[in-house]
Design an enzyme around this catalytic site. Structure first.
Site, mmCIF file in Angstrom:
data_model
loop_
_atom_site.group_PDB
_atom_site.id
_atom_site.type_symbol
_atom_site.label_atom_id
_atom_site.label_comp_id
_atom_site.label_asym_id
_atom_site.label_seq_id
_atom_site.Cartn_x
_atom_site.Cartn_y
_atom_site.Cartn_z
ATOM 1 N N ASP A 185 104.742 -14.754 16.541
ATOM 2 C CA ASP A 185 103.649 -15.116 17.437
ATOM 3 C C ASP A 185 102.299 -14.594 16.971
ATOM 4 O O ASP A 185 101.365 -14.492 17.765
ATOM 5 C CB ASP A 185 103.947 -14.591 18.846
ATOM 6 C CG ASP A 185 105.189 -15.239 19.441
ATOM 7 O OD1 ASP A 185 105.273 -16.476 19.414
ATOM 8 O OD2 ASP A 185 106.069 -14.510 19.908
ATOM 9 N N ASP A 230 105.883 -14.377 25.675
ATOM 10 C CA ASP A 230 106.942 -15.029 24.917
ATOM 11 C C ASP A 230 108.243 -14.669 25.627
ATOM 12 O O ASP A 230 108.298 -13.643 26.319
ATOM 13 C CB ASP A 230 106.938 -14.512 23.478
ATOM 14 C CG ASP A 230 108.038 -15.131 22.646
ATOM 15 O OD1 ASP A 230 108.242 -16.353 22.764
ATOM 16 O OD2 ASP A 230 108.695 -14.391 21.897
ATOM 17 N N ASP A 251 106.343 -10.713 20.037
ATOM 18 C CA ASP A 251 106.990 -9.759 19.135
ATOM 19 C C ASP A 251 106.111 -9.381 17.954
ATOM 20 O O ASP A 251 106.477 -8.535 17.157
ATOM 21 C CB ASP A 251 108.343 -10.293 18.640
ATOM 22 C CG ASP A 251 108.209 -11.609 17.877
ATOM 23 O OD1 ASP A 251 107.079 -11.961 17.505
ATOM 24 O OD2 ASP A 251 109.231 -12.269 17.658
#
Length: 635
Positions: free
Chosen positions: A532, A341, A528
């Site tokens: 997600d 991410d 995180d």
């Protein structure tokens, strides 16, 4: 199988570990004295009965404890245990008059066990050290009076006081002015962290400079440090495939080798019955069968393989990498693609407003008021840039992947991406779609008002992390909800091979499925641990960055990076591959040596001393090889 019993009990009481040493050392001293006296021809020891008494005395300190363990294991259903093999071999050696060998089998075995226990304790060291930062008391302020209690007695809402140098006992909120806290025990940061009034302070942090008062946020049992300790304590319950195989292997292998030992004794006798030219010597073949039994003990594999994974988990914890189990340490060794991410993972996530276009101060204040309830880093940046308006915000809606909608002064406001404006049918300058930076578009009353530009810088070690992964032959992909142009810009700066932007949470899931199923890659996803969560769960290995304060990170991810450093992902892969390599080395080495000495023993070439080496010596060499994982390296 066998050594799990030792592992459970060997570290419970320090004084018990200490008492283990006098037994093998006493047996060793008596054994060596007997060998020396025999070699020098001491007259009184030449009598057979005196020799038996001397070596029986030498055998008792170690042999009796092993015999007792064999009986206990048999009562629990584990008849063909390592202890039984050693007991049979040792008593059998006495029966054929090999007194020194009988004592040596038990003595060297017990010395090996003590050294192995010490090795296990050393492997536990880094993990056990986590308990050192679990505070043992809390000072509650009630009616301006201080009361010292155990952390478990503190309740949410209580006010506690922490002096300089003391650890915060529970997760709490800073009620006074900004203060500095040493977070090294939790995150590995060497520089104290400044925490502002109203921000969260985690259990285990140390007040650096001043007396602080905190409002308790959650009970001690639910604190960040308690969750970490619980995670680490459960890590050994999740076994790697190699560990599970060795367990099953040991249960099948041990009775099989006992049967083979019986055949070593019986087959030559049967052969002598049909072949007159073959002279059967019962003592000789019993000796060979006993040697076979000693060699066949599977302790090198049973101890070294779990220890390798345990050492790997311990070495990882020292670097701020928490694996939920050795199965994940093993799985990460197979990863060939790491998907990141962007925001808060490869970048700092600490956005700053760099430019405001078309909005006056009052409008920016309204935007800040709308963003005030959002946990997103962009919202924090906007509220930090401008004091939120006092006007009431109603009908606030968080539209995942798009932004926020709310009503202020009877006017509907839209704050978010340009996709949000498109969705609501609001026209805006087409040039906004080409802006690579993070952009927050603002509309009021169905009309575009202006936008804010924000910047989010890559983390200091992000580029190093990508380079390290590429050197290990691992592909890198970046997924983000930000604009494609910005995602590509960050990817180019860091060297990420693929970058995909403009993604909603469900789009990220589809990308992961495509990479896994269609392209056949083994994936580790790094995020995180909150937004997600579905992708973390879908990937082969889910890695949460900086997830100490996040319940979702602890629950969903397989690995938690305490230090919030992307380079630790590369370290985790390196440790996983080193661990697997050492496990394979131990298996191959142990099997080759054992098979070789087994054959030599059956042929009558290997003696009991070689058998002891093939068992205890190989086990110790495998243990030492496993402990190479604990060797400190420059981080």
């Amino acid at each position: 199988m066998i050594h799990e019993h030792h592992e459970e009990h060997s570290h419970e009481h320090d004084h018990e570990e200490e008492t283990k040493w006098w037994q093998p050392l006493l047996s060793l001293a008596l054994l060596l004295a007997g060998i020396i006296m025999n070699a020098t021809g001491v007259q009184w020891l030449q009598n057979w009965w005196v020799q038996l008494a001397w070596y029986a005395t030498a055998w008792l300190p170690t042999g009796w404890s092993v015999l007792r363990e064999a009986i206990e294991e048999a009562r629990e259903g584990e008849i063909f245990s390592e202890f039984l093999l050693m007991t049979i071999a040792s008593i059998g050696a006495f029966a054929i008059g090999e007194f020194p060998e009988a004592v040596a089998v038990m003595t060297l075995y017990c010395i090996g066990e003590a050294l192995q226990d010490r090795a296990v304790s050393r492997a536990r060291g880094n993990i056990k050290s986590l308990i050192a930062f679990r505070p043992d008391h809390a000072v509650i302020i009630r009616d301006d009076k201080r009361e010292t209690v155990e952390p478990g007695m503190v309740k949410p809402g209580d006010i506690i006081e922490v002096k300089p140098g003391e650890r915060v006992p529970v997760d709490a909120i800073l009620t006074g002015e900004a203060a500095a806290f040493d977070t090294a025990a939790l995150t590995g940061e060497s520089v104290p962290r400044a925490i502002e009034k109203g921000d969260e302070v985690l259990a285990g942090m140390i007040s650096s400079e001043s007396v602080v008062r905190l409002k308790v946020l959650r009970p001690a049992s639910e604190s960040a440090v308690s969750r970490i300790l619980h995670l680490v304590e459960e890590a050994t319950e999740h076994k790697a495939p190699a560990e599970l195989f060795i367990r099953r292997f040991a249960r099948i292998y041990t009775p099989i080798v006992v049967g083979f030992a019986v055949l070593v004794l019986a087959l030559p006798w049967l052969f002598s019955m049909v072949t007159a030219t073959f002279a059967y010597d019962f003592a000789e073949w019993l000796h060979r069968a006993l040697i076979f039994l000693v060699i066949s003990c599977p302790c090198a594999l049973v101890i070294s393989i779990p220890l390798s994974y345990f050492a790997g988990i311990g070495a990882a914890s020292r670097r701020g990498i928490l694996f939920k189990g050795s199965n994940y340490l093993d799985a990460i060794a197979s990863v060939d693609t790491v998907v990141f991410d962007k925001t808060g993972t490869l970048t700092t996530g600490q956005f700053g407003v760099s430019h405001v276009e078309g909005l006056n101060d009052e409008q920016v204040a309204i935007v800040a008021a709308i963003e005030r309830e959002s946990p997103h880093p962009i919202a924090h940046a906007i509220t930090a840039y401008c004091k939120p308006s006092d006007k009431p915000v109603t009908e606030l809606k968080n539209i995942a992947g798009y932004g926020l909608a709310a009503t202020v002064d009877s006017t509907q406001w839209l704050v978010g991406t340009t996709r949000l404006l498109q969705r609501e049918g609001v026209e805006y300058p087409s040039t906004l779609d080409t802006v690579p930076n993070t952009l927050v578009a603002v509309a009021a009353g169905s009309r575009y008002q202006g936008h804010l530009l924000l910047e989010d810088k890559p983390k200091d070690d992000a580029s190093r992390a990508i380079d390290s992964l590429h050197r290990q032959g691992i592909g890198t992909v970046m997924l983000s909800g930000d604009k494609q142009a910005l995602v590509e810009q960050v990817a180019q700066e860091l060297g990420v091979q693929q970058a995909h932007g403009d993604l909603l949470p469900q789009d990220k899931v589809e990308h992961i499925k495509r990479i896994k199923e269609k392209e056949g890659h083994q994936i580790a996803f790094v995020g995180d641990g909150i937004n997600d969560a579905p992708v973390l769960a879908l990937s082969d290995v889910g890695i949460a960055m900086g997830g100490l304060g996040s319940d979702m990170a602890i629950e969903t991810a397989d690995v938690v990076i305490q230090t919030d450093q992307p380079s630790r992902v590369a370290d985790a892969v390196t440790l996983g591959r080193r661990t697997r390599r050492i496990v394979v080395q131990n298996i191959v080495f142990a099997i080759i040596v054992k098979v070789l000495v087994m054959v030599l023993g059956v042929l009558g070439i290997a003696t009991m001393w070689e058998a002891v080496f093939a068992d205890v010596g190989v086990a110790l060499l495998c243990v030492l090889n496993s402990l190479r994982l604990m060797r400190k390296t420059n981080d």
